[in-house]
Design a protein around this motif. Structure first.
Motif: not given
Length: 515
Positions: A42-45, A99-102, A120-123, A133-139
């Motif tokens: 999902q892009g640069p670290a 990054l957003v946690a929700t 934006y790297k991910g959710t 689940q969409a791309a860039g969404e993680f548990s």
């Protein structure tokens, strides 16, 4: 403390021990620092100092995600989950959150806002992943597990001056701004609050573990640094609710029998005055820590009367800009002084200055409160002008609050020079509401002020000057504002139509005249 319970959500019954909490926190930190698994695609670290946003109510996972991000050398900003997409987007754009946690319920909001964020790297989902689940969404749980299993991950070293969190505050005036709070500032304030005279809970021992029930949101500095972190440092059991309802709160009192409460005045008033709250509901309560707004001594006495004994209720005073506590009642504070906000914490200095001349005033004289200490913020994020308005060249923070101190140096907060409106402990910026209302055609001028309200403390009211021929009515304005702001920011005080907004020679609104 490893096997003892750290936190329980009274609504979901989700519970974690100190050992489980540490594993999840450390695993999440390693996942972020190591850019493990799907994150790498999902892009640069994420780099040290990048911003991670928490958009969620109180959940145990909120705590672990925040601490994991901080351990990974990142900066955490907290977004009120009641915010609208516009309010959320404004905050996340200012701090360039990567990054957003929700939680699943707020995922549509985050998805809409994330599209406008560069880099934006991910959710991260703190609860279960959605069915689609969409791309860039993680548990969160999966990332934490993967982080623990990944070898060769090194965590950066955090330094005292590094910015740990970036909560947003309207400060003394204007729109919400990012408050830069470093590791050193947060730790300094904790050390002050944990000194023997000011600490309000016992340290956990082999035979005792105190518990505290709190509905104070973690996205607020009072809930995050004062309640959460003193709980962890003491080895207590923290019981949380995602929101306050009378039924859930009374149920938690009966089920968990907490030793203490973290509360705002509205909760204390509920306990003292609501007929549904019986003396037996208060049997286990030894102490209460109360902040966000002043609480009258009469309410405390009514609480003691209902309990049939004296509860150790401590009021305090602070700001997001001070990590947050500067003044607190100690365990030695006599009952007749508990209506004050207490005395200065160790290492903290204060001055009260005349509102006109800026000269120092003595005991019993009212003026603006200035504070200084190691817990005072670094400044406002990317906003040097706003920083200079509140932090002078000698390091004194101008709070905008009118206060006085008595002969024994107990402080009393009596008014505010700043324009903020406090609705049930929440900060509401008049400038923010005015910018929304100005979008309505037919309005020539306006100003928003707070007026006293028995239930909420204060509520916003808009004073409006219409353009000639305009047919805008009160309901038109209220309905326009309602979907654009959080519920507590709505125009509960209504709209007043007047011929002209009173202003001084410099054009500044004379808000006291409007009040």
């Amino acid at each position: 403390c490893a096997l003892l319970t750290l936190q329980t959500c009274a609504a979901s019954s989700s519970s974690y021990s100190y050992r489980e909490a540490r594993r999840l926190t450390h695993g999440f930190a390693r996942a972020l620092a190591g850019d493990v698994g799907g994150l790498a695609a999902q892009g640069p670290a994420l780099a040290k100092g990048d911003v991670v946003a928490l958009v969620a109510p109180n959940t145990p996972e909120f705590v672990f995600a925040a601490h994991g991000a901080i351990e990974a050398g990142l900066t955490v900003t907290f977004v009120n989950p009641l915010y609208t997409p516009e309010e959320t987007a404004r905050q996340l754009k200012i701090c360039n959150a990567r990054l957003v946690a929700t939680i699943p319920a707020l995922l549509p909001l985050v998805r809409a806002v994330a599209q406008s964020l560069p880099q934006y790297k991910g959710t991260v989902l703190l609860d279960q992943l959605p069915s689609e689940q969409a791309a860039g969404e993680f548990s969160f749980q999966a990332l934490a597990a993967e982080g623990l299993d990944t070898e060769g991950v090194s965590l950066p070293r955090n330094h005292s001056d590094d910015i740990a969190i970036l909560p947003f505050s309207s400060g003394t005036t204007g729109m919400p701004k990012g408050v830069m709070l470093s590791h050193g500032q947060l730790v300094s304030n904790l050390a002050m609050c944990m000194t023997p005279d000011f600490r309000f809970a016992r340290y956990t021992r082999a035979d005792v573990q105190d518990s505290i029930l709190s509905v104070l949101p973690f996205f607020h500095i009072f809930g995050f640094n004062t309640v959460l972190h003193t709980t962890i440092l003491s080895g207590q059991h923290l019981i949380t609710l995602p929101k306050f309802t009378p039924e859930d709160y009374i149920g938690a009192l009966l089920r968990f029998r907490p030793s203490g409460l973290g509360a705002v005045p509205a909760v204390i008033q509920f306990l003292a005055m609501h007929p549904a709250v019986k003396p037996e509901h208060l049997d286990s309560i030894r102490y209460v820590i109360c902040g966000a707004a002043p609480l009258g001594l009469d309410v405390l006495k009514r609480l003691n009367d209902k309990a049939g004994r004296e509860i150790d209720l401590r009021q305090g005073y602070g700001m997001t800009e001070t990590s947050p506590v500067t003044v607190l009642c100690s365990r030695h504070t006599p009952l007749e002084r508990r209506g004050s906000v207490g005395q200065l914490l160790p290492g903290t200095r204060a001055r009260v200055v005349d509102l006109s001349s800026g000269e120092h005033v003595g005991p019993g004289q009212r003026g603006e409160l200035l504070v200084k200490g190691p817990q005072v913020m670094t400044g406002y994020y990317n906003n040097e002008e706003a920083t200079r308005e509140v932090l002078d060249t000698e390091g004194w923070l101008h709070t905008g609050d009118v206060a006085y101190y008595d002969d024994e140096c107990y402080f009393h907060i009596v008014d505010r020079t700043k324009e903020l409106i406090k609705v049930k402990g929440h900060q509401v910026s008049p400038t923010e509401l005015e910018s929304v209302i100005r979008q309505i055609p037919g309005i020539a001028d306006l100003a928003v002020v707070g007026i006293p309200n028995e239930r909420y403390g204060e509520v916003p009211v808009a004073f409006v000057v219409l353009q000639p021929g305009s047919k805008v009515q009160e309901n038109d304005i209220i309905s326009f504002v309602e979907p654009k702001v959080a519920p507590y920011k709505r125009l509960t005080g209504g709209v007043k139509f007047i011929e002209a907004i009173p202003r001084n020679a410099g054009g500044k609104v004379l808000r006291n005249e409007l009040k």
